[in-house]
Design an enzyme around this catalytic site. Structure first.
Site, PDB file in Angstrom:
ATOM      1  N   HIS A 181      -3.444  -7.700   7.078  1.00 61.97           N
ATOM      2  CA  HIS A 181      -4.432  -6.955   7.864  1.00 61.97           C
ATOM      3  C   HIS A 181      -5.852  -7.431   7.516  1.00 61.97           C
ATOM      4  CE1 HIS A 181      -5.842  -3.160   9.889  1.00 61.97           C
ATOM      5  NE2 HIS A 181      -6.889  -3.382   9.108  1.00 61.97           N
ATOM      6  N   GLU A 182      -6.164  -7.447   6.222  1.00 62.58           N
ATOM      7  CA  GLU A 182      -7.530  -7.826   5.808  1.00 62.58           C
ATOM      8  C   GLU A 182      -7.804  -9.314   6.056  1.00 62.58           C
ATOM      9  OE1 GLU A 182      -9.604  -5.602   5.439  1.00 62.58           O
ATOM     10  OE2 GLU A 182      -8.299  -3.900   5.037  1.00 62.58           O
TER      11      GLU A 182
END
Length: 596
Positions: free
Chosen positions: A387-388
């Site tokens: 995600h990051e």
């Protein structure tokens, strides 16, 4: 290891390289002095922006100053996040925040002064070859012009600003500070006080009595304060209507969408399309009932585990490998950029004493992005990594292909890149899994994301739309009216397989997002756009990847809706939501097969 390591004990290969931003403290101090000096120079342009040459020079100085301030701010705060108790960087963080506020004040004359130009002058500036680099900025200013009032009216609205926050402030104090919940019995029969933080933990309990007790206690407490909370929500709706009328918008909804230049049709289309697919949600509820082996499915059963927690030990090295494998469909170029992130000091991996909790991606233009993690060896942390890194690579591509001013993308777009990575990771893991238990665990994890991020947030968005329209039409929003609207929406969304408990009618009182009006729809549109992209990439291959990379490279160089449209996701049409729904349907079918 029960004791957290100190920051000084963190291995270099697991730490981000902040020296890529500033090699030393003295370099930071030098750049701080430059920014302070530039701030004084800005005032020279005041009153001169009707001249294109002066406007161009002013914009150039604004860009230069803003970039210095961004770099100083990001570095100081990221150093502070390494160890929040370290006083040197607490002070540096404060210093950077003050500088940021001062800069905002110094630059605040630019927009009003440009907007005081006549329409014809503004048109000529937009077409002016000297100002071509600032075309998007000027277009945006011109778009806002219709809703900017006279100097005296703007000054008056600015003074009302603090009063307008009071509905949200009062609600927040009531909800977070003054509201006390009763004690309930946990699985072991111990009396434990119910709190906001413990509520979801109780709802995830395997013991149905615990779930029911927490649910009842929560909404009975809100029920006792229903008149007060209805008043704060009413006051917030009234504030929105006041501003929308003062600024000459057709409605409060259109006012809040105007900032990102999102047509109202995007909002209504989300609700209409989800309504069409509610039978899928109802089917998922029937499946939940079957998996939980209950005669009646209640609202307090929605967070209960459907399958035994499947323990997955995933080290950071394994997580990196799996994430890279899962992102192969995005092509060589993307994978090389991901490797750079892994190897070149972008990521701060493990928790240490005093380190900021959670995870984020951040950075300053002109330097690579950074990612803060607090990695644990589990499935959740692997999803956090992808995600990051999705956010980080969005910034990497947009910074690499856009000028400073056009590189920053909106929140409407931000969650697309991160959620797409999660969708590809999930697809990869589901295809690779041979253990039915593991597969079921992953399927329920993903299906619940659809339930909470698409269906639930759309239901919230619909509630906001209904209550604002009623108030705009002159109806009064009594607690009874708010509860009835909310209860009816739950019946509609969860369907005949769900016993919709009466208590849920008070849930509107528990949602702080309703005080940041018309925001939650972005969760549903972002998730749908990402799911649509992942489906196109997995089915079409190269052409879809090309379009997606074009999206990442666009930054904020055009309005969000246009950037997505060019990349093949038109959020004003039902198609992306329909594509997301076909993925959801496939998950349910797989779950049904595994349980038949």
């Amino acid at each position: 290891m029960s004791q957290l390591p100190k920051r000084s004990e963190t291995a270099a290969e697991h730490s981000w390289k902040l020296e890529d931003l500033f090699a030393s403290q003295s370099d930071w101090d030098k750049e701080f002095a430059v920014a302070k000096e530039q701030m004084k120079q800005v005032a020279v342009f005041q009153g001169k922006l009707a001249d294109p040459k002066q406007l161009k020079a002013c914009f150039e100085l604004e860009d230069d100053l803003s970039l210095h301030v961004e770099r100083l701010y990001v570095y100081a705060n990221m150093k502070h996040h390494e160890d929040m108790a370290e006083p040197t960087y607490q002070a540096l963080s404060d210093k950077s925040k003050k500088l940021s506020v001062e800069t905002g004040e110094a630059l605040s004359f630019i927009t009003p002064e440009v907007l005081s130009l006549s329409d014809a002058e503004l048109e000529s500036f937009i077409a002016h070859p000297e100002l071509s680099k600032y075309r998007q900025t000027l277009e945006e200013m011109r778009r806002q012009k219709a809703h900017v009032l006279s100097k005296a009216e703007e000054a008056l609205l600015a003074q009302v600003g603090n009063i307008s926050q009071s509905a949200g402030t009062v609600y927040s104090m009531l909800n977070n500070a003054d509201m006390k919940f009763p004690k309930i019995k946990d699985e072991n029969g111990e009396e434990i006080e119910l709190t906001h933080g413990r509520y979801i933990q109780f709802l995830e309990s395997k013991d149905r009595d615990v779930r029911k007790a927490a649910f009842k206690a929560m909404y009975e407490t809100y029920g006792k304060l229903k008149n007060t909370i209805a008043s704060t929500l009413n006051a917030n709706v009234t504030k929105n209507i006041f501003y929308s009328r003062a600024r000459k918008y057709p409605s409060a909804l259109e006012m809040s969408l105007y900032g990102d230049n999102i047509p109202k049709s995007v909002y209504t289309n989300l609700i209409d399309t989800i309504h069409k697919y509610l039978p899928l949600m109802h089917r998922y509820m029937e499946l939940r009932k079957k998996l939980m082996k209950v005669d009646e499915l209640h609202m307090y059963d929605l967070f209960a585990p459907l399958v035994e927690e499947y323990k997955m030990d995933i080290t950071f090295e394994e997580a990196k490998k799996t994430v890279k494998e899962s992102l192969k469909p995005l092509g060589e170029d993307y994978l090389n950029a991901l490797e750079k992130g892994y190897n070149d000091g972008w990521i701060d991996v493990y928790e240490n004493e005093g380190k900021r909790s959670g995870a984020y991606s951040w950075g300053a233009y002109g330097t690579h992005p950074y990612v803060l993690l607090n990695h644990k060896d589990n499935l959740n942390s692997m999803f956090t990594l992808t995600h990051e890194m999705g956010h980080a690579l969005h910034s990497y591509y947009s910074d690499g292909n856009q000028d400073y001013r056009d590189a920053q993308y909106t929140i409407f777009l931000a969650e697309v890149a991160s959620t797409l990575n999660e969708a590809l990771l999930m697809d990869y893991m589901l295809n690779k899994s041979t253990d039915p238990k593991e597969k079921m665990y992953l399927l329920t994890y993903y299906a619940d994301q659809f339930r909470t991020t698409v269906f639930r947030q759309t239901m919230f968005a619909e509630f906001e739309k209904i209550i604002h329209e009623k108030a705009e039409g002159g109806d009064s929003l009594t607690p009874q009216e708010l509860s009835k609207i909310y209860y009816d929406l739950n019946v509609l969304y969860y369907g005949p397989g769900m016993s919709v408990d009466k208590d849920i009618e008070m849930e509107w009182a528990r949602i702080p997002h309703f005080y940041t009006s018309f925001y939650v729809y972005k969760y549903a549109t972002g998730f749908s756009a990402a799911t649509s992209f992942s489906k196109q990439i997995l089915e079409e291959g190269a052409p879809a990847v090309e379009r997606y990379l074009g999206f990442l490279k666009s930054g904020g160089s055009d309005f969000s809706i246009n950037i997505l449209k060019k990349a093949g996701v038109d959020m004003s049409s039902p198609e992306p939501i329909e594509q997301a729904m076909s993925v959801f349907e496939d998950l349910i079918s797989q779950m049904e097969q595994l349980t038949s």
